[in-house]
Design an enzyme around this catalytic site. Structure first.
Site, PDB file in Angstrom:
ATOM      1  N   ARG A 101       5.222   0.859  -1.954  1.00  0.00           N
ATOM      2  CA  ARG A 101       3.941   1.213  -2.548  1.00  0.00           C
ATOM      3  C   ARG A 101       4.512   2.838  -3.029  1.00  0.00           C
ATOM      4  NH1 ARG A 101      -2.402   1.673  -0.842  1.00  0.00           N
ATOM      5  NH2 ARG A 101      -1.985  -0.495  -1.353  1.00  0.00           N
TER       6      ARG A 101
ATOM      7  N   GLN B 115      -2.547  -7.920  -4.039  1.00  0.00           N
ATOM      8  CA  GLN B 115      -3.985  -7.826  -3.991  1.00  0.00           C
ATOM      9  C   GLN B 115      -4.587  -9.166  -4.886  1.00  0.00           C
ATOM     10  OE1 GLN B 115      -6.180  -5.411  -2.788  1.00  0.00           O
ATOM     11  NE2 GLN B 115      -7.924  -7.255  -3.193  1.00  0.00           N
TER      12      GLN B 115
ATOM     13  N   ARG C 296      -5.661 -10.281   2.241  1.00  0.00           N
ATOM     14  CA  ARG C 296      -4.692  -9.650   2.094  1.00  0.00           C
ATOM     15  C   ARG C 296      -3.477 -10.216   3.139  1.00  0.00           C
ATOM     16  NH1 ARG C 296      -4.426  -4.918  -0.506  1.00  0.00           N
ATOM     17  NH2 ARG C 296      -2.609  -5.761  -0.677  1.00  0.00           N
TER      18      ARG C 296
ATOM     19  N   CYS D  94     -10.970  -4.465  -4.387  1.00  0.00           N
ATOM     20  CA  CYS D  94     -10.020  -4.413  -3.619  1.00  0.00           C
ATOM     21  C   CYS D  94     -10.155  -3.539  -2.427  1.00  0.00           C
ATOM     22  CB  CYS D  94      -8.690  -3.967  -4.507  1.00  0.00           C
ATOM     23  SG  CYS D  94      -8.859  -2.390  -5.269  1.00  0.00           S
TER      24      CYS D  94
ATOM     25  N   ASP E  66     -13.207  -1.401  -9.311  1.00  0.00           N
ATOM     26  CA  ASP E  66     -12.388  -0.423  -8.331  1.00  0.00           C
ATOM     27  C   ASP E  66     -12.787   0.825  -8.600  1.00  0.00           C
ATOM     28  OD1 ASP E  66      -9.966   0.480  -7.025  1.00  0.00           O
ATOM     29  OD2 ASP E  66      -8.697   0.047  -8.633  1.00  0.00           O
TER      30      ASP E  66
ATOM     31  N   HIS F  18      -0.665  -4.175  -8.884  1.00  0.00           N
ATOM     32  CA  HIS F  18      -0.998  -4.401  -7.565  1.00  0.00           C
ATOM     33  C   HIS F  18      -1.065  -5.905  -7.331  1.00  0.00           C
ATOM     34  CE1 HIS F  18      -2.398  -3.541  -3.718  1.00  0.00           C
ATOM     35  NE2 HIS F  18      -3.330  -3.214  -3.840  1.00  0.00           N
TER      36      HIS F  18
HETATM   37  N1  NVA Z   1      -6.815   1.602  -8.141  1.00  0.00           N
HETATM   38  C1  NVA Z   1      -6.674   2.040  -6.873  1.00  0.00           C
HETATM   39  C2  NVA Z   1      -6.464   0.851  -6.110  1.00  0.00           C
HETATM   40  C3  NVA Z   1      -6.278   1.001  -4.557  1.00  0.00           C
HETATM   41  C4  NVA Z   1      -6.202  -0.241  -3.803  1.00  0.00           C
HETATM   42  C5  NVA Z   1      -5.714   3.149  -6.732  1.00  0.00           C
HETATM   43  O1  NVA Z   1      -4.521   2.968  -7.320  1.00  0.00           O
HETATM   44  O2  NVA Z   1      -5.842   3.902  -5.918  1.00  0.00           O
HETATM   45  N1   CP Z   2      -6.699  -2.714  -1.500  1.00  0.00           N
HETATM   46  C1   CP Z   2      -5.677  -1.886  -1.072  1.00  0.00           C
HETATM   47  O1   CP Z   2      -4.722  -2.017  -1.491  1.00  0.00           O
HETATM   48  O2   CP Z   2      -6.225  -1.154  -0.055  1.00  0.00           O
HETATM   49  P1   CP Z   2      -5.285  -0.093   0.687  1.00  0.00           P
HETATM   50  O3   CP Z   2      -4.974   0.906  -0.310  1.00  0.00           O
HETATM   51  O4   CP Z   2      -6.078   0.125   1.916  1.00  0.00           O
HETATM   52  O5   CP Z   2      -3.611  -1.038   1.082  1.00  0.00           O
END
Ligand code: NVA
Ligand code: CP
Length: 330
Positions: A109, A139, A318, A273, A232, A136
């Site tokens: 990540r 997800q 998830r 998400c 989101d 993502h």
């Molecule tokens: N768009 C958000 C998704 C988090 C799961 C981020 O990148 O922070």
């Molecule tokens: N939805 C998601 O990716 O959550 P986290 O950032 O907690 O992993």
């Protein structure tokens, strides 16, 4: 599982997979979920190990990979954003080759999609994208499973995403809908629509699979008769705090509230998400409240807590879907 058609594959973005492969993973996740609910131990990958690299924070993705791996009998090693050499003292290319010697799979990540692509290029083991700025994909499997559990199908449904549609979640949902024959609408100011190259690719895919891709700035028009309403956070991980002001100004009209859900209809579901700013239960939420006076952001607490909201089922999914990815690719 020996001989699974996806054995040895990376999972970097949904665009790399056929509709059958994506829906196959969703069905596999449903089977694995059922097994887990029945208490059937399924530790078929005892003795294998996965490295979990997180250059951004996480609750769901990290826990999903850890629990899924443990359920499959695997060991996990978590590398946090600060304690490893990655990127600072060691290149991605070298990291990929080092970790390939010790682990059977690598999750990453972080920031640019090109980083996880490079990791996969130089690693000899499957690499999974646990979120980049652009995509993502794990997800998406959870969202598809949740939709399928609720409606019994995916193809033909109307999926509406409100908010910043240019980032990982918006991009990925558009791809997921295009690949699975859903009708995807992004409801956002023009400046927040996904980049045109990806839109064109998705429009072609949607046509092939009986779905469609559309964009509107009009919330009522966009959300009318939707089956799924999704949003989101307005500011994603890695973005500077300075953008909050413009996001609040631009995206407040796209907050998912009761009128949006009523316009969609009583059979519509709400997905997110997570994490979400729907009350003052978070540090950032309280800071934004002090500075801008908002008590809720991309979704109202009323919708978040409503019967139509399946966000916690989605969060649980998830784990089951990530388990399906591990099971299929190892
Ligand atoms: N768009 C958000 C998704 C988090 C799961 C981020 O990148 O922070
Ligand atoms: N939805 C998601 O990716 O959550 P986290 O950032 O907690 O992993």
């Amino acid at each position: 599982m020996k001989g699974h058609p996806l054995q040895g594959r990376d999972f970097l973005k949904l665009l790399d997979f056929s509709t059958e492969e994506i829906l196959g993973l969703v069905d596999l996740a449903a089977e694995l979920k059922q097994k887990k609910k029945e208490g059937i131990v399924h530790d078929v990958y005892r003795g294998r190990n996965i490295a979990l690299i997180f250059e951004k924070t996480s609750t769901r993705t990290r826990c999903s990979f850890e629990v899924a791996a443990h359920d499959l009998g695997m060991g996990t090693t978590y590398l946090n954003p600060t304690d490893s050499q990655i990127g600072k003292k060691e290149s991605i290319r070298d990291t990929a080759r080092v970790l390939s010697g010790m682990f059977d799979a690598i999750e990453y990540r972080g920031y640019g999609q090109e980083i996880v692509e490079e990791l996969a290029k130089y690693a000899d083991v499957p690499v999974y994208n646990g979120l980049t700025n652009e995509f993502h994909p794990t997800q998406m499997l959870a969202d598809l499973l949740t939709i399928k559990e609720h409606f019994g199908r995916v193809s033909g449904l109307k999926f509406v995403y409100l908010g910043d549609a240019r980032y990982n979640t918006g991009n990925s949902l558009m791809v997921a809908c295009a690949k699975t024959g859903m009708h995807f609408t992004a409801c956002a100011p023009k400046a927040y629509w996904p980049e045109s190259e990806l839109v064109e690719e998705c429009k072609k895919l949607a046509l092939e699979h009986g779905g469609s891709i559309s964009f509107t700035e009009d919330v009522r028009e966009g959300t009318r008769d939707a089956d799924v309403i999704s949003t989101d956070v307005w500011v994603s991980m890695g973005e500077p705090d300075e953008v909050w002001e413009e996001r609040i100004r631009d995206l407040s009209p796209y907050r998912v509230d009761r009128s949006v859900m009523e316009n969609a209809g009583s059979d519509a579901i709400f997905l997110h998400c997570l994490p979400s700013f729907h009350d003052l239960g978070t540090g950032i939420g309280r800071k934004i409240h002090e500075k801008f006076g908002l008590t809720e952001m991309e979704v109202t607490d009323e919708v978040f807590e409503s019967e139509q909201s399946l966000v916690f089922q989605e969060a649980e999914n998830r784990m089951h879907t990530i388990k399906a990815v591990l099971y299929a690719t190892l």
